[in-house]
Design a protein around this motif. Structure first.
Motif, mmCIF file in Angstrom:
data_model
loop_
_atom_site.group_PDB
_atom_site.id
_atom_site.type_symbol
_atom_site.label_atom_id
_atom_site.label_comp_id
_atom_site.label_asym_id
_atom_site.label_seq_id
_atom_site.Cartn_x
_atom_site.Cartn_y
_atom_site.Cartn_z
ATOM 1 N N MET A 1 -6.589 -0.958 11.127
ATOM 2 C CA MET A 1 -5.216 -0.506 11.034
ATOM 3 C C MET A 1 -4.265 -1.670 10.751
ATOM 4 O O MET A 1 -3.423 -1.578 9.886
ATOM 5 N N ILE A 2 -4.425 -2.753 11.517
ATOM 6 C CA ILE A 2 -3.559 -3.911 11.321
ATOM 7 C C ILE A 2 -3.769 -4.523 9.941
ATOM 8 O O ILE A 2 -2.816 -4.964 9.289
ATOM 9 N N GLU A 3 -5.029 -4.532 9.480
ATOM 10 C CA GLU A 3 -5.316 -5.088 8.161
ATOM 11 C C GLU A 3 -4.599 -4.314 7.063
ATOM 12 O O GLU A 3 -4.100 -4.887 6.097
ATOM 13 N N SER A 4 -4.522 -2.989 7.211
ATOM 14 C CA SER A 4 -3.848 -2.184 6.197
ATOM 15 C C SER A 4 -2.337 -2.415 6.223
ATOM 16 O O SER A 4 -1.694 -2.420 5.168
ATOM 17 N N ILE A 5 -1.780 -2.639 7.410
ATOM 18 C CA ILE A 5 -0.346 -2.939 7.509
ATOM 19 C C ILE A 5 -0.055 -4.299 6.868
ATOM 20 O O ILE A 5 0.912 -4.444 6.112
ATOM 21 N N LEU A 6 -0.889 -5.287 7.164
ATOM 22 C CA LEU A 6 -0.720 -6.607 6.558
ATOM 23 C C LEU A 6 -0.865 -6.547 5.047
ATOM 24 O O LEU A 6 -0.115 -7.200 4.314
#
Length: 127
Positions: A1-6
């Protein structure tokens, strides 16, 4: 999830840079405009949303001009401050435009002092 936001923010930053916008100025101005909106304590309205957008746009486009003119090194701090007062800057520019349209005059030189003298001259009551 965090990777997609970044990944989203990296793509957004790349897009902004590709159209000539410094993402740090935009986001610092957005933060400043948001702080102004919170401090005002008004309910969420279109006027408040447009004020935040105008503050962010002023910061985006006026920060490079102010940095070049004044030689300030803290660009993100400057962008935050411009975002904070961006709506006031825009309102002042519109008022100056209306004054100039009613009585067009040009300053002798393009110095800040001559521009301020021209503005003050228009504020004097006419006899």
């Amino acid at each position: 999830m965090i990777e997609s936001i970044l990944a989203f923010f990296k793509a957004l930053s790349a897009f902004l840079v590709s159209i000539g916008i410094d993402p740090s100025h935009l986001f610092a101005g957005l933060a400043g405009a948001f702080v102004r909106a919170v401090v005002q304590g008004k309910k969420l309205t279109w006027e408040l949303i447009s004020s935040v957008i105008v503050g962010a746009l002023c910061a985006t486009y006026l920060t490079p001009v102010a940095v070049a003119y004044f030689g300030i090194a803290a660009t993100n701090g400057l962008a935050f401050g411009i975002g904070l007062i961006g709506m006031s800057i825009a309102e002042g520019a519109v008022k100056l435009g209306h004054k100039w349209a009613a009585n067009p005059k040009l300053p002798k030189d393009a110095t800040p002092k001559d521009l301020l003298d021209l503005i003050k001259q228009d504020d004097k009551p006419k006899d």
